[in-house]
Design a protein around this motif. Structure first.
Motif, PDB file in Angstrom:
ATOM      1  N   UNK A  80       0.831  -1.206   0.000  1.00 16.83           N
ATOM      2  CA  UNK A  80       0.000   0.000   0.000  1.00 16.83           C
ATOM      3  C   UNK A  80       0.864   1.254   0.000  1.00 16.83           C
ATOM      4  N   UNK A  81       1.947   1.237   0.766  1.00 20.51           N
ATOM      5  CA  UNK A  81       2.855   2.382   0.787  1.00 20.51           C
ATOM      6  C   UNK A  81       3.497   2.572  -0.584  1.00 20.51           C
ATOM      7  N   UNK A  82       3.911   1.483  -1.207  1.00 18.78           N
ATOM      8  CA  UNK A  82       4.514   1.577  -2.543  1.00 18.78           C
ATOM      9  C   UNK A  82       3.515   2.151  -3.539  1.00 18.78           C
ATOM     10  N   UNK A  83       2.267   1.717  -3.472  1.00 21.90           N
ATOM     11  CA  UNK A  83       1.231   2.244  -4.361  1.00 21.90           C
ATOM     12  C   UNK A  83       0.996   3.723  -4.088  1.00 21.90           C
ATOM     13  N   UNK A  84       0.973   4.096  -2.824  1.00 19.72           N
ATOM     14  CA  UNK A  84       0.764   5.493  -2.436  1.00 19.72           C
ATOM     15  C   UNK A  84       1.895   6.373  -2.980  1.00 19.72           C
ATOM     16  N   UNK A  85       3.131   5.915  -2.831  1.00 14.77           N
ATOM     17  CA  UNK A  85       4.288   6.662  -3.335  1.00 14.77           C
ATOM     18  C   UNK A  85       4.236   6.808  -4.858  1.00 14.77           C
ATOM     19  N   UNK A  86       3.908   5.710  -5.540  1.00 14.81           N
ATOM     20  CA  UNK A  86       3.827   5.730  -7.000  1.00 14.81           C
ATOM     21  C   UNK A  86       2.748   6.685  -7.468  1.00 14.81           C
ATOM     22  N   UNK A  87       1.584   6.589  -6.855  1.00 11.57           N
ATOM     23  CA  UNK A  87       0.455   7.421  -7.274  1.00 11.57           C
ATOM     24  C   UNK A  87       0.726   8.894  -6.991  1.00 11.57           C
ATOM     25  N   UNK A  88       1.311   9.195  -5.835  1.00  8.46           N
ATOM     26  CA  UNK A  88       1.651  10.574  -5.503  1.00  8.46           C
ATOM     27  C   UNK A  88       2.620  11.144  -6.536  1.00  8.46           C
ATOM     28  N   UNK A  89       3.636  10.378  -6.893  1.00  6.68           N
ATOM     29  CA  UNK A  89       4.619  10.835  -7.885  1.00  6.68           C
ATOM     30  C   UNK A  89       3.953  11.071  -9.236  1.00  6.68           C
ATOM     31  N   UNK A  90       3.072  10.172  -9.647  1.00  6.15           N
ATOM     32  CA  UNK A  90       2.370  10.332 -10.928  1.00  6.15           C
ATOM     33  C   UNK A  90       1.542  11.606 -10.951  1.00  6.15           C
ATOM     34  N   UNK A  91       0.760  11.810  -9.903  1.00  2.00           N
ATOM     35  CA  UNK A  91      -0.128  12.966  -9.867  1.00  2.00           C
ATOM     36  C   UNK A  91       0.641  14.278  -9.761  1.00  2.00           C
ATOM     37  N   UNK A  92       1.673  14.305  -8.914  1.00  2.00           N
ATOM     38  CA  UNK A  92       2.449  15.540  -8.760  1.00  2.00           C
ATOM     39  C   UNK A  92       3.244  15.859 -10.027  1.00  2.00           C
ATOM     40  N   UNK A  93       3.748  14.847 -10.695  1.00  2.00           N
ATOM     41  CA  UNK A  93       4.456  15.065 -11.961  1.00  2.00           C
ATOM     42  C   UNK A  93       3.512  15.660 -12.995  1.00  2.00           C
ATOM     43  N   UNK A  94       2.299  15.145 -13.065  1.00  2.99           N
ATOM     44  CA  UNK A  94       1.312  15.678 -14.001  1.00  2.99           C
ATOM     45  C   UNK A  94       0.949  17.115 -13.644  1.00  2.99           C
ATOM     46  N   UNK A  95       0.777  17.393 -12.355  1.00  4.85           N
ATOM     47  CA  UNK A  95       0.452  18.755 -11.932  1.00  4.85           C
ATOM     48  C   UNK A  95       1.557  19.730 -12.361  1.00  4.85           C
ATOM     49  N   UNK A  96       2.804  19.360 -12.111  1.00 12.13           N
ATOM     50  CA  UNK A  96       3.922  20.233 -12.484  1.00 12.13           C
ATOM     51  C   UNK A  96       4.039  20.392 -13.993  1.00 12.13           C
ATOM     52  N   UNK A  97       3.707  19.364 -14.755  1.00 13.02           N
ATOM     53  CA  UNK A  97       3.724  19.470 -16.220  1.00 13.02           C
ATOM     54  C   UNK A  97       2.654  20.455 -16.697  1.00 13.02           C
ATOM     55  N   UNK A  98       1.508  20.464 -16.042  1.00  9.34           N
ATOM     56  CA  UNK A  98       0.421  21.365 -16.429  1.00  9.34           C
ATOM     57  C   UNK A  98       0.651  22.798 -15.940  1.00  9.34           C
ATOM     58  N   UNK A  99       1.399  22.947 -14.864  1.00  7.30           N
ATOM     59  CA  UNK A  99       1.584  24.261 -14.234  1.00  7.30           C
ATOM     60  C   UNK A  99       3.064  24.559 -14.014  1.00  7.30           C
ATOM     61  N   UNK A 100       3.845  24.650 -15.107  1.00  5.45           N
ATOM     62  CA  UNK A 100       5.287  24.887 -14.939  1.00  5.45           C
ATOM     63  C   UNK A 100       5.585  26.272 -14.358  1.00  5.45           C
ATOM     64  N   UNK A 101       4.702  27.216 -14.549  1.00  7.19           N
ATOM     65  CA  UNK A 101       4.903  28.558 -14.017  1.00  7.19           C
ATOM     66  C   UNK A 101       4.044  28.802 -12.793  1.00  7.19           C
ATOM     67  N   UNK A 102       3.850  27.752 -11.996  1.00 10.84           N
ATOM     68  CA  UNK A 102       2.971  27.881 -10.827  1.00 10.84           C
ATOM     69  C   UNK A 102       3.396  29.040  -9.945  1.00 10.84           C
ATOM     70  N   UNK A 103       2.432  29.625  -9.287  1.00 13.67           N
ATOM     71  CA  UNK A 103       2.701  30.772  -8.410  1.00 13.67           C
ATOM     72  C   UNK A 103       3.423  30.300  -7.154  1.00 13.67           C
ATOM     73  N   UNK A 104       4.538  30.930  -6.862  1.00 16.28           N
ATOM     74  CA  UNK A 104       5.309  30.591  -5.671  1.00 16.28           C
ATOM     75  C   UNK A 104       5.103  31.699  -4.644  1.00 16.28           C
ATOM     76  N   UNK A 105       4.689  31.326  -3.447  1.00 11.40           N
ATOM     77  CA  UNK A 105       4.470  32.278  -2.360  1.00 11.40           C
ATOM     78  C   UNK A 105       5.820  32.768  -1.858  1.00 11.40           C
TER      79      UNK A 105
END
Length: 112
Positions: A80-105
């Motif tokens: 379950x931890x391995x799946x959680x790590x894999x899924x988190x990496x997939x989703x965060x990678x996709x988010x960063x690909x969609x928002x390369x100029x994300x607003x930084x506080x």
């Protein structure tokens, strides 16, 4: 000398029987089952390809994973931890690909 008691998780306690934050996760969101296995955290469900998710669904999925992170890290089976790590990496990678100029506080920046 230490006062109070020390619980199993090594945090000092004054004898309170309150639930830990990770135990309250379903109560906070109202959309998560109480059983982590029922939430797809048991490694059986790979999840939808992040590229197929709408922005709203992508954020919701990341939010769900981050809410369950500590509980999964501390108490879930290795698969379950391995799946959680894999899924988190997939989703965060996709988010960063969609928002390369994300607003930084600016308050989150440190001096170099």
């Amino acid at each position: 000398m230490m006062t109070g008691s020390v619980r199993e998780d090594d945090f000092a306690s004054s004898g309170s029987t309150e639930m830990s934050p990770e135990q309250r996760v379903p109560e906070w969101s109202g959309d998560e089952p109480a059983d982590p296995a029922a939430a797809g955290l048991d490694g059986d469900l790979p999840g939808i390809d992040p590229t197929e998710l709408t922005d709203e669904d992508l954020i919701r999925e990341m939010h769900s994973l981050h809410r369950t992170r500590l509980d999964t890290l501390r108490h879930a089976a290795d698969s379950a931890l391995a799946n959680h790590l894999r899924r988190t990496a997939e989703l965060e990678t996709e988010y960063l690909a969609r928002h390369p100029g994300r607003e930084v506080d600016p308050s989150r920046l440190r001096d170099a």
